[in-house]
Design a protein around this motif. Sequence first.
Motif, PDB file in Angstrom:
ATOM      1  N   ARG A  73       0.790  -1.231   0.000  1.00  0.00           N
ATOM      2  CA  ARG A  73       0.000   0.000   0.000  1.00  0.00           C
ATOM      3  C   ARG A  73       0.820   1.278   0.000  1.00  0.00           C
ATOM      4  NH1 ARG A  73      -2.940  -3.837   1.277  1.00  0.00           N
ATOM      5  NH2 ARG A  73      -5.186  -3.762   1.132  1.00  0.00           N
ATOM      6  N   ALA A  74       2.120   1.177   0.128  1.00  0.00           N
ATOM      7  CA  ALA A  74       2.960   2.373   0.203  1.00  0.00           C
ATOM      8  C   ALA A  74       3.197   2.955  -1.194  1.00  0.00           C
ATOM      9  CB  ALA A  74       4.289   2.038   0.867  1.00  0.00           C
ATOM     10  N   PHE A  75       3.068   4.254  -1.303  1.00  0.00           N
ATOM     11  CA  PHE A  75       3.335   4.975  -2.541  1.00  0.00           C
ATOM     12  C   PHE A  75       4.761   5.499  -2.517  1.00  0.00           C
ATOM     13  CE2 PHE A  75      -1.233   5.158  -2.229  1.00  0.00           C
ATOM     14  CZ  PHE A  75      -1.678   5.111  -3.549  1.00  0.00           C
ATOM     15  N   VAL A  76       5.429   5.478  -3.662  1.00  0.00           N
ATOM     16  CA  VAL A  76       6.761   6.073  -3.774  1.00  0.00           C
ATOM     17  C   VAL A  76       6.568   7.583  -3.779  1.00  0.00           C
ATOM     18  CG1 VAL A  76       8.811   6.343  -5.221  1.00  0.00           C
ATOM     19  CG2 VAL A  76       7.686   4.114  -5.044  1.00  0.00           C
ATOM     20  N   THR A  77       7.130   8.244  -2.776  1.00  0.00           N
ATOM     21  CA  THR A  77       6.963   9.696  -2.665  1.00  0.00           C
ATOM     22  C   THR A  77       8.298  10.422  -2.672  1.00  0.00           C
ATOM     23  OG1 THR A  77       6.847   9.477  -0.256  1.00  0.00           O
ATOM     24  CG2 THR A  77       4.758   9.566  -1.454  1.00  0.00           C
ATOM     25  N   GLN A  80      14.077   7.862  -1.948  1.00  0.00           N
ATOM     26  CA  GLN A  80      14.283   6.829  -0.931  1.00  0.00           C
ATOM     27  C   GLN A  80      13.123   6.760   0.058  1.00  0.00           C
ATOM     28  OE1 GLN A  80      16.983   4.679  -0.651  1.00  0.00           O
ATOM     29  NE2 GLN A  80      17.615   5.440  -2.644  1.00  0.00           N
ATOM     30  N   SER A  81      11.959   7.213  -0.354  1.00  0.00           N
ATOM     31  CA  SER A  81      10.864   7.223   0.619  1.00  0.00           C
ATOM     32  C   SER A  81       9.564   6.698   0.027  1.00  0.00           C
ATOM     33  CB  SER A  81      10.647   8.635   1.167  1.00  0.00           C
ATOM     34  OG  SER A  81      10.226   9.506   0.146  1.00  0.00           O
ATOM     35  N   ARG A  82       8.799   6.094   0.910  1.00  0.00           N
ATOM     36  CA  ARG A  82       7.462   5.604   0.597  1.00  0.00           C
ATOM     37  C   ARG A  82       6.544   6.127   1.694  1.00  0.00           C
ATOM     38  NH1 ARG A  82       6.740   1.426  -2.945  1.00  0.00           N
ATOM     39  NH2 ARG A  82       8.619   0.713  -3.955  1.00  0.00           N
ATOM     40  N   SER A  83       5.292   6.318   1.337  1.00  0.00           N
ATOM     41  CA  SER A  83       4.324   6.845   2.304  1.00  0.00           C
ATOM     42  C   SER A  83       3.032   6.052   2.228  1.00  0.00           C
ATOM     43  CB  SER A  83       3.998   8.312   1.994  1.00  0.00           C
ATOM     44  OG  SER A  83       5.158   9.103   2.067  1.00  0.00           O
ATOM     45  N   LEU A  84       2.432   5.842   3.395  1.00  0.00           N
ATOM     46  CA  LEU A  84       1.098   5.265   3.440  1.00  0.00           C
ATOM     47  C   LEU A  84       0.098   6.411   3.335  1.00  0.00           C
ATOM     48  CD1 LEU A  84       1.414   2.565   6.230  1.00  0.00           C
ATOM     49  CD2 LEU A  84       1.207   2.224   3.776  1.00  0.00           C
ATOM     50  N   VAL A  85      -0.845   6.268   2.426  1.00  0.00           N
ATOM     51  CA  VAL A  85      -1.848   7.294   2.211  1.00  0.00           C
ATOM     52  C   VAL A  85      -3.209   6.612   2.305  1.00  0.00           C
ATOM     53  CG1 VAL A  85      -2.677   9.115   0.676  1.00  0.00           C
ATOM     54  CG2 VAL A  85      -0.250   8.475   0.655  1.00  0.00           C
ATOM     55  N   ALA A 118      13.447  21.573  -2.414  1.00  0.00           N
ATOM     56  CA  ALA A 118      12.697  21.086  -1.252  1.00  0.00           C
ATOM     57  C   ALA A 118      11.860  22.222  -0.681  1.00  0.00           C
ATOM     58  CB  ALA A 118      13.659  20.565  -0.190  1.00  0.00           C
ATOM     59  N   GLN A 119      10.641  21.944  -0.339  1.00  0.00           N
ATOM     60  CA  GLN A 119       9.751  22.936   0.263  1.00  0.00           C
ATOM     61  C   GLN A 119       9.193  22.334   1.539  1.00  0.00           C
ATOM     62  OE1 GLN A 119       6.780  23.821  -2.632  1.00  0.00           O
ATOM     63  NE2 GLN A 119       8.262  24.366  -4.195  1.00  0.00           N
ATOM     64  N   GLU A 120       9.759  22.712   2.653  1.00  0.00           N
ATOM     65  CA  GLU A 120       9.304  22.153   3.921  1.00  0.00           C
ATOM     66  C   GLU A 120       7.877  22.587   4.219  1.00  0.00           C
ATOM     67  OE1 GLU A 120      11.917  22.234   7.216  1.00  0.00           O
ATOM     68  OE2 GLU A 120      13.688  22.310   5.936  1.00  0.00           O
ATOM     69  N   ASN A 121       7.170  21.750   4.938  1.00  0.00           N
ATOM     70  CA  ASN A 121       5.784  21.984   5.344  1.00  0.00           C
ATOM     71  C   ASN A 121       4.823  22.130   4.164  1.00  0.00           C
ATOM     72  OD1 ASN A 121       6.583  21.987   8.064  1.00  0.00           O
ATOM     73  ND2 ASN A 121       7.168  24.129   7.901  1.00  0.00           N
ATOM     74  N   MET A 122       5.211  21.662   3.000  1.00  0.00           N
ATOM     75  CA  MET A 122       4.322  21.736   1.841  1.00  0.00           C
ATOM     76  C   MET A 122       4.209  20.372   1.178  1.00  0.00           C
ATOM     77  SD  MET A 122       4.631  25.462   0.184  1.00  0.00           S
ATOM     78  CE  MET A 122       3.554  24.879  -1.047  1.00  0.00           C
ATOM     79  N   GLN A 123       4.272  19.332   1.957  1.00  0.00           N
ATOM     80  CA  GLN A 123       4.188  17.996   1.390  1.00  0.00           C
ATOM     81  C   GLN A 123       2.728  17.593   1.240  1.00  0.00           C
ATOM     82  OE1 GLN A 123       6.647  15.466   3.749  1.00  0.00           O
ATOM     83  NE2 GLN A 123       8.514  16.404   3.033  1.00  0.00           N
ATOM     84  N   ASN A 124       2.296  17.470   0.005  1.00  0.00           N
ATOM     85  CA  ASN A 124       0.918  17.106  -0.294  1.00  0.00           C
ATOM     86  C   ASN A 124       0.890  15.874  -1.172  1.00  0.00           C
ATOM     87  OD1 ASN A 124      -0.225  19.508   0.914  1.00  0.00           O
ATOM     88  ND2 ASN A 124       0.593  20.594  -0.850  1.00  0.00           N
ATOM     89  N   PHE A 125      -0.099  15.058  -0.980  1.00  0.00           N
ATOM     90  CA  PHE A 125      -0.335  13.911  -1.833  1.00  0.00           C
ATOM     91  C   PHE A 125      -1.716  14.101  -2.424  1.00  0.00           C
ATOM     92  CE2 PHE A 125      -1.959   9.853  -2.995  1.00  0.00           C
ATOM     93  CZ  PHE A 125      -0.866   9.114  -3.414  1.00  0.00           C
ATOM     94  N   GLU A 126      -1.825  14.004  -3.732  1.00  0.00           N
ATOM     95  CA  GLU A 126      -3.115  14.177  -4.382  1.00  0.00           C
ATOM     96  C   GLU A 126      -3.390  13.005  -5.308  1.00  0.00           C
ATOM     97  OE1 GLU A 126      -3.897  18.788  -5.127  1.00  0.00           O
ATOM     98  OE2 GLU A 126      -2.103  18.042  -6.157  1.00  0.00           O
ATOM     99  N   LEU A 127      -4.592  12.492  -5.245  1.00  0.00           N
ATOM    100  CA  LEU A 127      -5.076  11.512  -6.191  1.00  0.00           C
ATOM    101  C   LEU A 127      -5.893  12.309  -7.194  1.00  0.00           C
ATOM    102  CD1 LEU A 127      -5.185   8.453  -6.780  1.00  0.00           C
ATOM    103  CD2 LEU A 127      -7.303   8.390  -5.454  1.00  0.00           C
ATOM    104  N   VAL A 128      -5.502  12.272  -8.456  1.00  0.00           N
ATOM    105  CA  VAL A 128      -6.145  13.115  -9.463  1.00  0.00           C
ATOM    106  C   VAL A 128      -6.763  12.273 -10.569  1.00  0.00           C
ATOM    107  CG1 VAL A 128      -4.678  15.136  -9.043  1.00  0.00           C
ATOM    108  CG2 VAL A 128      -3.967  13.429 -10.694  1.00  0.00           C
ATOM    109  N   SER A 129      -7.876  12.742 -11.077  1.00  0.00           N
ATOM    110  CA  SER A 129      -8.565  12.081 -12.174  1.00  0.00           C
ATOM    111  C   SER A 129      -7.863  12.417 -13.483  1.00  0.00           C
ATOM    112  CB  SER A 129     -10.019  12.544 -12.212  1.00  0.00           C
ATOM    113  OG  SER A 129     -10.666  11.994 -13.329  1.00  0.00           O
ATOM    114  N   LEU A 130      -7.700  11.430 -14.343  1.00  0.00           N
ATOM    115  CA  LEU A 130      -7.089  11.643 -15.658  1.00  0.00           C
ATOM    116  C   LEU A 130      -8.148  11.803 -16.749  1.00  0.00           C
ATOM    117  CD1 LEU A 130      -4.212   9.017 -15.451  1.00  0.00           C
ATOM    118  CD2 LEU A 130      -4.088  11.489 -15.034  1.00  0.00           C
TER     119      LEU A 130
END
Length: 166
Positions: A73-77, A80-85, A118-130
């Motif tokens: 379930r982890a996304f490559v973000t 060297q990092s993966r995130s659970l969303v 790098a932009q600290e405090n601006m980490q967003n994950f978006e699921l977008v429609s194609l």
Amino acid sequence: MVYSALLPKKHTLCQPLCLGEDLLKELHHEECESGGRLQQERLQVLCPDLMDTSWNQAECCDLQWGFACVSSRAFVTGEQSRSLVPFADMANHTDAPEGPNADFRCEGISWEGSGRPAQENMQNFELVSLRACRKGDEVLISYSGKSTCQNNRRLMAQYGYFIPGK
């Protein structure tokens, strides 16, 4: 609904990591069998107190279950990092000719070679429609990103399924 209620039950996981010896043999694929055994051995070495070696063939132990849930379930973000969303991870894979109807993007996440500062405090994950989707349509993404479909061995190891004929 509580997110944890949406996670698979132990007895439904099909990743080789979660299969007992009898079920590994039923894969009829030596690479998948040996890969599953290797993952089980690694978990035993890394977490000897958490890897229950007496687990039964029909249901994996808690550590295997947790590892399988996270790895599938982890996304490559980042490089060297993966995130659970939560909830975005419920999107299914498609390799259909028309392609996925959705994709994801990460804003404000930078890694060497990405060409973005790098932009600290601006980490967003978006699921977008194609493309246009109707209410109730299944959200389909490509688990292999922009590249061609991953090979079946990798799909089986990470997600617990394969694509017939590939």
